[in-house]
Design an enzyme around this catalytic site. Structure first.
Site, PDB file in Angstrom:
ATOM      1  N   GLU A  56       0.820  -1.207   0.000  1.00  0.00           N
ATOM      2  CA  GLU A  56       0.000   0.000   0.000  1.00  0.00           C
ATOM      3  C   GLU A  56       0.859   1.264   0.000  1.00  0.00           C
ATOM      4  O   GLU A  56       0.469   2.291  -0.541  1.00  0.00           O
ATOM      5  CB  GLU A  56      -0.931   0.007   1.218  1.00  0.00           C
ATOM      6  N   PRO A 265      12.926 -16.015  -1.572  1.00  0.00           N
ATOM      7  CA  PRO A 265      11.793 -16.348  -0.684  1.00  0.00           C
ATOM      8  C   PRO A 265      11.027 -15.101  -0.275  1.00  0.00           C
ATOM      9  O   PRO A 265      11.601 -14.008  -0.173  1.00  0.00           O
ATOM     10  CB  PRO A 265      12.473 -16.998   0.521  1.00  0.00           C
ATOM     11  N   ARG A 266       9.745 -15.267  -0.066  1.00  0.00           N
ATOM     12  CA  ARG A 266       8.909 -14.140   0.376  1.00  0.00           C
ATOM     13  C   ARG A 266       9.406 -13.601   1.712  1.00  0.00           C
ATOM     14  O   ARG A 266       9.384 -12.388   1.943  1.00  0.00           O
ATOM     15  CB  ARG A 266       7.453 -14.618   0.506  1.00  0.00           C
ATOM     16  N   GLY A 310      14.465  -5.577  -1.249  1.00  0.00           N
ATOM     17  CA  GLY A 310      14.473  -4.469  -2.202  1.00  0.00           C
ATOM     18  C   GLY A 310      15.231  -4.716  -3.490  1.00  0.00           C
ATOM     19  O   GLY A 310      15.265  -3.830  -4.351  1.00  0.00           O
ATOM     20  N   ASN A 335       2.471  -9.616  -6.904  1.00  0.00           N
ATOM     21  CA  ASN A 335       2.351  -8.728  -8.050  1.00  0.00           C
ATOM     22  C   ASN A 335       3.264  -9.194  -9.184  1.00  0.00           C
ATOM     23  O   ASN A 335       4.470  -9.351  -8.991  1.00  0.00           O
ATOM     24  CB  ASN A 335       2.742  -7.313  -7.607  1.00  0.00           C
ATOM     25  N   LEU A 337       3.652  -7.474 -12.017  1.00  0.00           N
ATOM     26  CA  LEU A 337       3.996  -6.340 -12.872  1.00  0.00           C
ATOM     27  C   LEU A 337       5.472  -6.006 -12.863  1.00  0.00           C
ATOM     28  O   LEU A 337       6.001  -5.460 -13.828  1.00  0.00           O
ATOM     29  CB  LEU A 337       3.173  -5.113 -12.460  1.00  0.00           C
ATOM     30  N   GLU A 338       6.157  -6.314 -11.749  1.00  0.00           N
ATOM     31  CA  GLU A 338       7.580  -6.003 -11.679  1.00  0.00           C
ATOM     32  C   GLU A 338       8.359  -6.790 -12.721  1.00  0.00           C
ATOM     33  O   GLU A 338       9.278  -6.268 -13.365  1.00  0.00           O
ATOM     34  CB  GLU A 338       8.105  -6.286 -10.269  1.00  0.00           C
TER      35      GLU A 338
END
Length: 421
Positions: A56, A265-266, A310, A335, A337-338
């Protein structure tokens, strides 16, 4: 109703806060969330933007920049997590004051409202905070929801408490919603139809997908990527997806000897766990935090493991194919889109319910591939490597979609300014 909500929230906090303490998740911002902070001083009543966490915050930063071009009013952005706080300060800089959001208890919310005294409140995406919204409405402060979305899964949850959701939505003055499907769902939950506008998804406007160009050539050098090598990036993975990816990679190596693998990894705190898993497959893990100190070329026995925050969206530039994690299990995906920005062929699993509209858009335009399991994932990657022209065309379509969908930020900023007149 709101008194009952306060009681439930206090009981929850009574048990949850000690858990945070023992888990080492307590941070200084918690005091601010409890209402302990110095009174804010503004030359005018500020516009208050609330962004819960990292995703967000990226959207909020776009709106901040758009509003700064249209008004001189000060801006405040509130977040919930330390990671979101750090990112907000990095992206927004001096354009807005960054604070922690109040815990959603009426007496804490009222203290925040007295000190900030906002002229307008903007909620990013669909996080509904009953006491905060009630307090703003009671003080006649206009409320806007931007980049709103209601996934089919969230819709079922909200529908179970529609008696509460309807009261909250009735207090919101304007809904800037991503898609027609989101519009239909939020009206069904109680939003007044005339207040709901479909403006698109602001994430298509996020030019930060390019990363910092100065670092890209350095990554290329540090990764020892050769012109004839392929790079398979598995981004934002969850267990047991790493095991699946490693199995697919091992099978692919017999036919694509120039293939390399990067696992991101997330949750980077799982790096030790993944490193042990990599060893079980007969490979060595080379952490990205150590790549800068690695003086010899990386071999195919070394799996790159991203253990820093990042960098992923920058590294997508070097991928030959990208798998989006959290989609072979019921996590809802991430996402895409990256990766799409860099015109990369994208593969994801069946569980993309957090990004269902974007996933449908990409699949309907043949700009991504959806798979059900390990076998289909391997087939999809083989297809991409064996058909370079098809893969290139798929990547080009993926990027074109981003440009065709741009403009939501500007539309939302115009609607916000119209509400202030």
């Amino acid at each position: 109703m709101f008194i009952i909500y306060d009681i439930i929230f206090i009981l929850f906090a009574f048990f949850y806060l000690p858990c945070m303490l023992f888990a080492g998740k307590m941070h200084r911002g918690l005091w601010q969330r409890l209402g302990v902070f110095k009174r804010q001083k503004f030359s005018q009543r500020p516009i208050w933007i609330h962004a819960v966490s990292v995703g967000e915050v990226g959207v909020a930063s776009l709106l901040v920049k758009a509003l700064k071009q249209k008004t001189n009013q000060p801006l405040v952005i509130s977040v919930v997590t330390p990671t979101g706080n750090s990112l907000a300060k990095k992206l927004i800089g001096e354009d807005a004051k960054v604070i922690y959001a109040p815990l959603d208890l009426s007496f804490i919310v009222n203290r925040f409202l007295r000190f900030i005294n906002p002229s307008l409140f903007i909620l990013v995406e669909t996080e509904l905070w009953p006491n905060l919204i009630h307090g703003l409405s009671k003080n006649k402060i206009p409320i806007v929801l931007i980049n709103g979305r209601i996934s089919p899964r969230s819709f079922c949850g909200y529908k179970a408490v529609r008696f509460l959701t309807k009261q909250i939505l009735a207090r919101i003055n304007l809904f800037c919603i991503q898609t027609e499907g989101d519009k239909e769902r939020i009206i069904n939950l109680g939003a007044e139809p005339e207040k709901v506008k479909v403006t698109g998804n602001m994430k298509f406007d996020n030019l930060d997908y390019t990363g910092t160009e100065t670092g890209l050539s350095d990554y290329n050098l540090k990764l020892w990527i050769k012109s004839d090598e392929l790079l398979f990036i598995a981004g934002s993975t969850h267990p047991p997806e790493e095991k699946i990816i490693l199995g697919v990679y091992k099978n692919l190596l017999s036919d694509f000897t120039n293939l390399r693998l990067l696992i991101a990894p997330r949750h980077i705190q799982r790096a030790d766990e993944i490193e042990r898993l990599v060893a079980k497959f007969g490979f060595n893990a080379l952490r990205m935090s150590d790549v800068a100190y690695h003086l010899s070329p990386i071999t195919h026995h070394q799996i790159l493991l991203l253990d820093t925050i990042g960098q992923l969206k920058q590294l997508y530039k070097f991928a030959s194919v990208v798998f989006i994690g959290g989609t072979l299990i019921k996590k809802g995906g991430q996402n895409i889109l990256e990766a799409a920005f860099f015109a990369k062929p994208v593969v994801f699993g069946t569980y993309m319910f957090n990004f269902s509209e974007i996933a449908s858009l990409y699949l309907s335009n043949n700009a991504a591939i959806q798979v059900k399991n390990k076998e289909e994932l391997e087939q999809a990657v083989r297809r991409i490597f064996n058909n370079t022209q098809e893969a290139s065309a798929m990547g080009a379509r993926a990027k074109e979609i981003i440009y065709s969908q741009k403009g939501a930020t500007s539309r939302n900023a115009d609607l916000v300014m119209g509400l202030m007149k």
